[in-house]
Write an enzyme that holds these catalytic residues in place. Sequence first.
Site, PDB file in Angstrom:
ATOM      1  N   LYS A  53       0.840  -1.206   0.000  1.00  0.00           N
ATOM      2  CA  LYS A  53       0.000   0.000   0.000  1.00  0.00           C
ATOM      3  C   LYS A  53       0.867   1.245   0.000  1.00  0.00           C
ATOM      4  O   LYS A  53       0.633   2.184  -0.768  1.00  0.00           O
ATOM      5  CB  LYS A  53      -0.926   0.004   1.230  1.00  0.00           C
ATOM      6  CG  LYS A  53      -2.102  -0.925   1.077  1.00  0.00           C
ATOM      7  CD  LYS A  53      -2.859  -1.139   2.387  1.00  0.00           C
ATOM      8  CE  LYS A  53      -3.916  -2.216   2.186  1.00  0.00           C
ATOM      9  NZ  LYS A  53      -4.504  -2.703   3.428  1.00  0.00           N
ATOM     10  N   GLN A  97      -5.122  -1.393   9.496  1.00  0.00           N
ATOM     11  CA  GLN A  97      -5.010  -2.749   8.951  1.00  0.00           C
ATOM     12  C   GLN A  97      -5.647  -3.747   9.923  1.00  0.00           C
ATOM     13  O   GLN A  97      -5.292  -3.795  11.095  1.00  0.00           O
ATOM     14  CB  GLN A  97      -3.519  -3.069   8.729  1.00  0.00           C
ATOM     15  CG  GLN A  97      -3.250  -4.395   8.059  1.00  0.00           C
ATOM     16  CD  GLN A  97      -3.716  -4.437   6.598  1.00  0.00           C
ATOM     17  OE1 GLN A  97      -3.510  -3.499   5.845  1.00  0.00           O
ATOM     18  NE2 GLN A  97      -4.358  -5.531   6.225  1.00  0.00           N
ATOM     19  N   ASP A 120     -11.656   2.940   3.902  1.00  0.00           N
ATOM     20  CA  ASP A 120     -12.067   1.537   3.783  1.00  0.00           C
ATOM     21  C   ASP A 120     -13.584   1.418   3.638  1.00  0.00           C
ATOM     22  O   ASP A 120     -14.091   0.361   3.278  1.00  0.00           O
ATOM     23  CB  ASP A 120     -11.643   0.772   5.048  1.00  0.00           C
ATOM     24  CG  ASP A 120     -10.469  -0.157   4.785  1.00  0.00           C
ATOM     25  OD1 ASP A 120     -10.242  -0.497   3.608  1.00  0.00           O
ATOM     26  OD2 ASP A 120      -9.798  -0.536   5.753  1.00  0.00           O
TER      27      ASP A 120
END
Length: 292
Positions: A53, A97, A120
């Site tokens: 990422k 995460q 997200d």
Amino acid sequence: MDKIIDGKAFAEKLRGEVARKVAAIKASDNIVPGLAVVLVGEDPASQVYVRNKGKQTVEVGMQSFEHKLPDTTSQDDLMALIDQLNGDDKVHGILVQLPLPAQIDEKAVINRINPQKDVDGFHLDNVGRLAIGDPGIVPCTPLGCLMMVKDQLGDLSGLHAVVVGRSNIVGKPVASLLLAENCTVEITHSRTRNLQEECKRADILVAAVGRPEMIKGDWIKPGATVIDVGINRIEAEGGKTRLVGDVEFSSAEAVAGKITPVPGGVGPMTIACLLHNTLQQACTINGIAVPG
Ligand code: NDP
């Protein structure tokens, strides 16, 4: 057009578009989107994701901020970091995460993120927006699935879509997105009766189960578009392992009209959509439209 949907090439194209738009808002408004990724603990798979990422964030011209915390981190300390990132003008996207260590309340952490910095799409505000059809941020993997289906089929109106799996991160948001495209949507799960027959009705079949090669070719309607979200590591010859999806590719490919492979299908789209979402949030926060 090829039967196999090339997620790697699609993701590369999407990242190229994001990079062009990032350059455009930098030139027009001096805005450089910033993505903060928070990793708690040492999980090797998560470390690889976070590294990828960070690398791809920089490649599209955004700023990447990595926060690596020990797996003993307390809830209070993690909340304090989220508050700090919420208040940081250089940060337009915050990604925590998952999974988080057991002592941390995952939902509380996600909902502490400013919904305008939630890239997200897991914050309740964005989940609700998707459910009622208001503009907001859409979870990355489901967004990648939708982009690929639309790229292949164009107008989805009236098509019968079957989603196998009802998780909050994949199954349910994929179903909401397909519904918003006017598909007739069926959500199936572990208690569904006659799953094979339900799958066989699908013009669009999305598999998000986490069971290696569960869906076989004879579960698929001839010509259907098959999106395989599953990522499963199985034993291979010589004591090695290999990745497979939730769909048995060899038998499914013979029947499907279009199909995503694993690896190289949905997987690469997830980070590309994360970058797309970060750009969108940077524009929203600064009150400008995403460049065309
Ligand atoms: P979850 O375990 O959260 O959900 C799995 C779903 O599948 C559940 O709804 C479950 O039903 C259903 N299910 C399980 N067994 C069966 C069965 N035998 N028949 C029908 N339905 C079944 O998984 P996720 O949604 O998080 O992930 C699904 C897969 O996608 C995994 O392989 C994961 O690794 C992969 N994934 C890939 C991503 C990517 O970037 N490509 C991103 C996220 C996930 P029930 O609700 O009844 O238990």
